[in-house]
Enzyme design. Structure first.
Site, mmCIF file in Angstrom:
data_model
loop_
_atom_site.group_PDB
_atom_site.id
_atom_site.type_symbol
_atom_site.label_atom_id
_atom_site.label_comp_id
_atom_site.label_asym_id
_atom_site.label_seq_id
_atom_site.Cartn_x
_atom_site.Cartn_y
_atom_site.Cartn_z
ATOM 1 C CE1 TYR A 125 -11.532 10.545 8.851
ATOM 2 C CE2 TYR A 125 -12.589 12.519 9.703
ATOM 3 C CZ TYR A 125 -11.993 11.292 9.920
ATOM 4 O OH TYR A 125 -11.844 10.820 11.184
ATOM 5 C CG PHE A 411 -22.556 6.661 12.197
ATOM 6 C CD1 PHE A 411 -21.296 6.426 11.710
ATOM 7 C CD2 PHE A 411 -23.466 7.330 11.389
ATOM 8 C CE1 PHE A 411 -20.934 6.815 10.431
ATOM 9 C CE2 PHE A 411 -23.139 7.714 10.095
ATOM 10 C CZ PHE A 411 -21.863 7.459 9.623
#
Length: 411
Positions: A125, A411
């Protein structure tokens, strides 16, 4: 070999099962029926992006709509999730297409100045502007008599076991009292508490159902632990494991009482907890901190989507007035010089033509955003540059915070 440009679509809720199959293949962990229904309960199809090939899903990315605690405030943050590309369609630019479009949509909507995610691999990322903003400690250590904690100063509170789901209102009250003071924690509404407390068999790893341990003080429940145990024996006797998910307390006495119980469960010899803050009090309570076996690993990655809105949204422990030259290849609106002024009660960030004093790319801003990385440490990597002598020493302290960022849930 060239490949056609991906046709990105917004899926419908009815596409969830196909997307779940793609995620199961990508992460080598197929969802059983119970786990699938839990995940379906938090799926936001209108925030998802899907690529199909021949009708079959081959790439996907999504986000959850939540707020994130940052130094001195809480901000709307896109909680990026469910990112996967089929093994048959790697190296075709699909991930870049999805991440670029997602960031553009977040920016254009104007509701969320930052995005945040957990990275399956740290190398993925940064190329999309995400910076490592919060680390965590993974603890795996002896339990019972091999690792001791101090005796409580008083016996003002009591402990009781409870069903996690039935205790949700009490857990939420404690969590909401602590959350504003810990950067990196996300809000939990009823939907998210159902998800956090869900306990499909497939998620247990051979352990017991999850349990709740509540500490009650003079004014009611002021701490809780979520945990489970796993039975194990060998020829020398019991070797059970205690697996801790969360320990949250509003005062030191409750915190100590919870950990003392978790370390002293009969027939257990090992304790593990994968999401311990780097400034966790436990590290200074045990008599042999090395025995905790704490391993430092990455946790939250932050992407500053709207530079002036993000920098103005958080607070700064000391006065700051600095011009930062920012570069952002994916969102050029962020590129330029920005004057940040602020302190403990508020902040402003505006574009300026004044000479820059510090310079970094948007990834560097993400690393600094939660207050967990000292600017001097980032400067030592070369990703933050001092353009005016003394600017780093003058502005650096303002980017810290009195608590290290944490990461309470994946999450």
């Amino acid at each position: 070999m060239t490949h056609p440009v991906a046709d990105v679509q917004v899926p419908a809720a009815s596409d969830f099962d196909e997307i779940a199959d793609l995620m199961g293949d990508a992460f080598h962990n197929a969802f059983d029926t119970d786990a699938r229904e839990v995940e379906r309960g938090i799926f936001e199809p209108d925030r998802s992006l899907l690529v199909r090939d021949g009708g079959r899903p081959v790439a996907h990315a999504s986000a959850f709509t939540r707020t994130l605690t940052v130094p001195g405030a809480a901000v709307a943050a896109a909680h990026v999730t469910m990112v996967a590309v089929a093994v048959t369609h790697r190296r075709r630019g699909l991930l870049s297409t999805l991440m670029g479009r997602q960031l553009r949509e977040i920016y254009d909507t104007g509701r969320e100045p930052v995005a945040v995610l957990w990275a399956s691999e740290g190398r993925i990322y940064p190329r999309f502007g995400y910076g490592l903003a919060a680390q965590r400690l993974a603890v795996e250590c002896p339990a019972t008599a091999e690792l001791r904690l101090p005796e409580p100063a008083s016996a003002a509170g009591t402990l009781r076991l409870a069903d996690p789901a039935a205790s949700q209102p009490e857990l939420a009250r404690v969590y909401d009292r602590v959350r504003p003071h810990r950067p990196g924690w996300s809000d939990r509404d009823e939907r998210w508490w159902r998800y956090v407390l869900a306990d499909p068999t497939a998620w247990r790893g051979g352990a017991t159902p999850r349990r709740a341990l509540l500490h009650e003080g003079p004014d009611g429940v002021d701490g809780y632990a979520l945990w489970r145990t796993r039975d194990e024996w060998d020829q020398r006797g019991p070797r059970g494991q205690v697996r801790v998910d969360e320990v949250v307390a509003t005062d030191p006495e409750a915190y100590l009482a919870l950990w003392r119980t978790l370390f002293s469960i009969d027939l257990t010899r090992q304790l593990s907890c994968g999401r311990v803050a780097v400034d966790e009090p436990l590290l200074r309570l045990v008599d042999e901190p090395r025995r905790l076996g704490a391993q430092l690993v990455d946790a939250l990655w932050v992407r500053v989507v709207d530079v002036p809105a993000a920098l103005a949204a958080r607070r700064y422990p000391t006065a700051v007035d600095v011009v930062i030259d920012v570069t952002d290849e994916l969102l050029p609106e962020n590129t330029g010089r920005w004057r940040l002024t602020g302190g403990p009660t508020g902040a402003a960030c505006v574009r300026t033509d004044d000479p820059a004093e510090l310079a970094c790319d948007v990834r560097g801003l993400g690393e600094l955003y939660l207050g967990g990385v000292a600017p001097a440490a980032l400067a030592a990597t070369g990703r933050l540059r001092e353009l005016r002598p003394g600017a780093l020493a003058a502005a650096g302290p303002a980017f810290g915070w009195h608590r290290a960022p944490g990461a309470m849930e994946v999450f």
